[in-house]
Design a protein around this motif. Sequence first.
Motif, PDB file in Angstrom:
ATOM      1  N   TYR A  29      30.908  43.057  33.369  1.00  0.00           N
ATOM      2  CA  TYR A  29      31.622  42.484  34.509  1.00  0.00           C
ATOM      3  C   TYR A  29      31.636  40.956  34.415  1.00  0.00           C
ATOM      4  CZ  TYR A  29      33.037  41.396  39.266  1.00  0.00           C
ATOM      5  OH  TYR A  29      33.707  40.906  40.347  1.00  0.00           O
ATOM      6  N   ASP A  32      34.006  39.881  31.592  1.00  0.00           N
ATOM      7  CA  ASP A  32      35.420  40.052  31.938  1.00  0.00           C
ATOM      8  C   ASP A  32      35.913  38.992  32.917  1.00  0.00           C
ATOM      9  OD1 ASP A  32      35.537  42.243  30.307  1.00  0.00           O
ATOM     10  OD2 ASP A  32      35.396  43.715  31.951  1.00  0.00           O
ATOM     11  N   HIS A  33      35.025  38.459  33.740  1.00  0.00           N
ATOM     12  CA  HIS A  33      35.427  37.491  34.763  1.00  0.00           C
ATOM     13  C   HIS A  33      35.046  36.050  34.413  1.00  0.00           C
ATOM     14  CE1 HIS A  33      35.721  41.335  36.879  1.00  0.00           C
ATOM     15  NE2 HIS A  33      36.693  40.739  37.543  1.00  0.00           N
ATOM     16  N   GLU A  46      35.245  35.796  43.188  1.00  0.00           N
ATOM     17  CA  GLU A  46      34.548  36.373  42.036  1.00  0.00           C
ATOM     18  C   GLU A  46      33.057  36.045  42.059  1.00  0.00           C
ATOM     19  OE1 GLU A  46      35.679  38.554  39.957  1.00  0.00           O
ATOM     20  OE2 GLU A  46      37.644  38.461  40.886  1.00  0.00           O
ATOM     21  N   TYR A  50      30.155  38.861  42.385  1.00  0.00           N
ATOM     22  CA  TYR A  50      29.112  38.924  41.360  1.00  0.00           C
ATOM     23  C   TYR A  50      27.727  38.735  41.978  1.00  0.00           C
ATOM     24  CZ  TYR A  50      26.446  38.166  37.176  1.00  0.00           C
ATOM     25  OH  TYR A  50      25.504  38.277  36.196  1.00  0.00           O
TER      26      TYR A  50
END
Length: 141
Positions: A29, A32-33, A46, A50
């Motif tokens: 994760y 990807d971000h 985001e 997170y």
Amino acid sequence: MILKPKENLLLLFASIFILLYLILFLIPYANDHGFFNENIIPEGKEKLIYSLLSIPILILYSIYAIISIKKIKFLKCINYPLLIIVGYLGLFMCLIRDGGAVLWLMVLTIIIPIVLIPISMVIGINKDINYFRRNKKTTKN
């Protein structure tokens, strides 16, 4: 004395579950971000998502581990190193929310778990052996 696997195995399974959560879900994760990118500091939605995926889970795990570590009787040779690995990786996965530059701290501090893991394993083996010796003596009488 009858062994209660519940206390010992619950901490082991919790540690394995959190380690798998970090490796299989949180790291992909973050990747990807863009959380591992040194040049970009994540912001807004985001960063909040997170934070909610990492910090509360690792705080709850830490509280559970601190409470459980006194209760376990055996499997310390596995639990102690796992606690160090999960703690170290979890700490940096929580800090990574502020950007990839935090990874340089990981490079500088990697010697700490490299030294602590074998030491904790030896201490755990010693405690497990002592526990089984004491338990063996009580069952013979």
